[in-house]
Scaffold this active site. Sequence first.
Site, PDB file in Angstrom:
ATOM      1  N   ASP A 178       0.891  -1.163   0.000  1.00 62.41           N
ATOM      2  CA  ASP A 178       0.000   0.000   0.000  1.00 62.41           C
ATOM      3  C   ASP A 178       0.928   1.211   0.000  1.00 62.41           C
ATOM      4  O   ASP A 178       2.143   1.069   0.211  1.00 62.41           O
ATOM      5  CB  ASP A 178      -0.878  -0.029   1.258  1.00 62.41           C
ATOM      6  CG  ASP A 178      -1.925   1.075   1.302  1.00 62.41           C
ATOM      7  OD1 ASP A 178      -2.123   1.786   0.293  1.00 62.41           O
ATOM      8  OD2 ASP A 178      -2.547   1.241   2.374  1.00 62.41           O
ATOM      9  N   HIS A 179       0.416   2.373  -0.264  1.00 66.39           N
ATOM     10  CA  HIS A 179       1.195   3.588  -0.044  1.00 66.39           C
ATOM     11  C   HIS A 179       0.928   4.063   1.385  1.00 66.39           C
ATOM     12  O   HIS A 179      -0.195   4.458   1.708  1.00 66.39           O
ATOM     13  CB  HIS A 179       0.820   4.675  -1.058  1.00 66.39           C
ATOM     14  CG  HIS A 179       1.360   4.398  -2.422  1.00 66.39           C
ATOM     15  ND1 HIS A 179       0.653   4.650  -3.572  1.00 66.39           N
ATOM     16  CD2 HIS A 179       2.546   3.872  -2.819  1.00 66.39           C
ATOM     17  CE1 HIS A 179       1.389   4.288  -4.619  1.00 66.39           C
ATOM     18  NE2 HIS A 179       2.526   3.814  -4.183  1.00 66.39           N
ATOM     19  N   ALA A 183      -4.949   3.775   0.383  1.00 67.36           N
ATOM     20  CA  ALA A 183      -5.875   2.812  -0.237  1.00 67.36           C
ATOM     21  C   ALA A 183      -5.447   2.483  -1.658  1.00 67.36           C
ATOM     22  O   ALA A 183      -6.270   2.407  -2.566  1.00 67.36           O
ATOM     23  CB  ALA A 183      -7.324   3.308  -0.183  1.00 67.36           C
ATOM     24  N   HIS A 184      -4.149   2.299  -1.821  1.00 69.60           N
ATOM     25  CA  HIS A 184      -3.597   1.873  -3.106  1.00 69.60           C
ATOM     26  C   HIS A 184      -3.094   0.441  -2.938  1.00 69.60           C
ATOM     27  O   HIS A 184      -1.944   0.211  -2.570  1.00 69.60           O
ATOM     28  CB  HIS A 184      -2.440   2.798  -3.528  1.00 69.60           C
ATOM     29  CG  HIS A 184      -2.869   4.223  -3.742  1.00 69.60           C
ATOM     30  ND1 HIS A 184      -1.985   5.273  -3.713  1.00 69.60           N
ATOM     31  CD2 HIS A 184      -4.093   4.759  -3.991  1.00 69.60           C
ATOM     32  CE1 HIS A 184      -2.648   6.408  -3.935  1.00 69.60           C
ATOM     33  NE2 HIS A 184      -3.928   6.119  -4.107  1.00 69.60           N
ATOM     34  N   ILE A 185      -3.958  -0.503  -3.184  1.00 65.27           N
ATOM     35  CA  ILE A 185      -3.614  -1.904  -2.930  1.00 65.27           C
ATOM     36  C   ILE A 185      -2.831  -2.443  -4.120  1.00 65.27           C
ATOM     37  O   ILE A 185      -3.292  -2.369  -5.265  1.00 65.27           O
ATOM     38  CB  ILE A 185      -4.892  -2.742  -2.699  1.00 65.27           C
ATOM     39  CG1 ILE A 185      -5.787  -2.053  -1.669  1.00 65.27           C
ATOM     40  CG2 ILE A 185      -4.521  -4.145  -2.243  1.00 65.27           C
ATOM     41  CD1 ILE A 185      -7.154  -2.699  -1.514  1.00 65.27           C
TER      42      ILE A 185
END
Lengths: 574, 142
Positions: free
Chosen positions: A336-337, A502-504
């Site tokens: 994730d970021h 929320a960057h999976i």
Amino acid sequence: MKYDYDVIIVGSGVAGAMCAWKLSTLGDYRILILEAGDNGIGQGQRVEFHHAMDRQGNRGDMFAPYLELESRKMVPSPEKAGKPLDAQKAEEKYYDYTPESQDSFRAGYTRLVGGSTWAWRGNCPRFLPSDFALRSTYGAGRDWPISYGELEKSYCEAEQELGVSGNHDELDGLFGAFRSRPFPMPGIPLTYSDQLVKTRIHGKTVNGTKVRVITTPQARNSEPYDGRPACEGHSNCIPLCPIQAKYDATVHLRRVLVKPNVTLRSGAAVTRVSAGRDGNITRVHFRDWRSDDKTKDRVLTAPVIVLAAHAIETPKILLMSNVANSSGQVGRNLMDHIQWEIAAEFPEPVYPFRGPQSVTAIEAFRDGPFRRTRSGFRMTIGNDGWGRAGSPAKIIDELLTKDRAYGPDLMTKVADRVTRMIRLSFSTEMLPHPENRVDLSANTDAALGIPRPRFTFAVDDYATEALKAGVETATALFNLMGAKIEKKDLIENGKLNWNTAAHIMGTCIMGNNPADSVVDKWGRTHDNHNLYIAGSSVFATGATANPTLTLVALTLRTARAIHKQLKAGGVHAH
Amino acid sequence: MDELSTFVALSRTLTGIGFLANIEPKSFAETIAKDYLHRLKEAFGADFIALLTLYASKAGAPDPLAALLGDASFKDRIESMAKQVVNVWMLSQYRIETAEKKGDNAPAFDAGFFDQGLIWSAIKAHPIAFSHRSHGYWTSKP
């Protein structure tokens, strides 16, 4: 052998929609899109989502417009994922954890027709050349099996398809990232707030780095484009653009679904893929939760199958199928970021909540020799007050609770504080670690009995050190602006504070070596030559840029590879 | 004073918002006031009535606000009710606070007139998600 379709795509988010659309332009293929969610994709649905959001109290919640959908009960999403581990174990109903997990996995997603793009911010920066070669450049993480140069044309095509606004001259050559084409439209005009910030920090040197405030490339129209209007600045990009000036995957779904050979089947929760009589993975099993027999195993077939169900549901399907995992890497290298933001009061009103939630960024801290030991970070300037760090409601509550500021001066005090709210956010890169993983929980969802995802996750030092550098930099920048920082320590009681972007990413990473990766550079699984994966689950590393543009560029390549395979004989072509 | 008049006067005292002194019968503002009164009674019952009753006893004081804030019972649930009266006018939203969850950590509930919230004119912004302006308006100082 006869198949029901030429291609079955699992997932109707941006990867699935783009793959279907691109394939439909390359050949007259019979395409089926299977989607677990069930909602409309037209203007009526958008209006209804807007009304639903109005009925919810928490307007900042990314799920607010979607909470009344029946699909939410049938195919659940992780709605409380943003919380620390203890709180999440108490409140989150979908994510599960192993005893070894040190942190919660805080990124959520929606299971909708159109996927999570309904609720994204629309930022579309490209990765940098070094992002594709982190190991060979800095000795950290992994290298991708493709280079920036190989992907550049697809980046241009992705910008065209998503409708990315941006200023070519500001970004051409950024850390070596050349651009062969301009953006399809100019950048979004700077907000009043951005202009005040830029006046104070642009061109200044902070921690040895020259700061440039530039316009973020964003899939948000700066002029009418693709039949959609220019942004009207509703300040609601997350959780819903009311007028679709911001791209979402319904654009390509609507475009592709007018073709007679393309079908969308919603309410279809895929449980596994399996081999046909010839041993190839040609069968897709799913449950139709809108039917009378919700748990009945249904099967459809195609010579090419594409899993585009995002980076949690895609590896779940592979693990439930026990395929494509000879490397043992399915579900691993979850990323994730890792993000944090510093909130401050500007010395004069900046008037937030007018225009897009964020327009500008500082890209200068994304790359450098420091990446041997810690991540870079990409910094954005908010136009939404303090973002997640605090809403106008919080200011009102503080004024009443701490100061008992009832009465004639209340409105003046509220106006004074809220109009000066500003934030700097920074997203960092965590490295791909096989130990960070999603697998199958022994617990199942209530409606369909499908295993929930189970996580083992820990934020690494590579990202943590970058968060510290981000705090230091944001502090220096706010000092240059003369802004008063709202104090919140990065580390409290020995625990790291962090947010998810929320960057999976990861979980089915690409590589040249079948022993330590799941797919090749075209998104084709090493183990099954007619099974493809599209989406950010194939990312070998996460970089610091928002993932959507890169995943779309990769998906367009994947669609071309599928077309080539189908032309050459489909399932039997190698 | 009837209940609605008490609520409107209380709202004016707590928020300092002038127009609440002159709500005309059958106006949209009266409709909103009636609705907010109904919703707060529904949501909070006796706690909210206690605030109204307390305020009614202070309304004739030279400085009703000082008298209200200075009353020994203006704390805990009563004080939370006062905050919700402000919230409902400012944001068309109220929160049900508990010992564990207070302020903006408490669950929020829509009160039906989000776009009529008084905060928007105060901060010179449109209600979030309800822009009626054209592209690029945000470049200028409001």
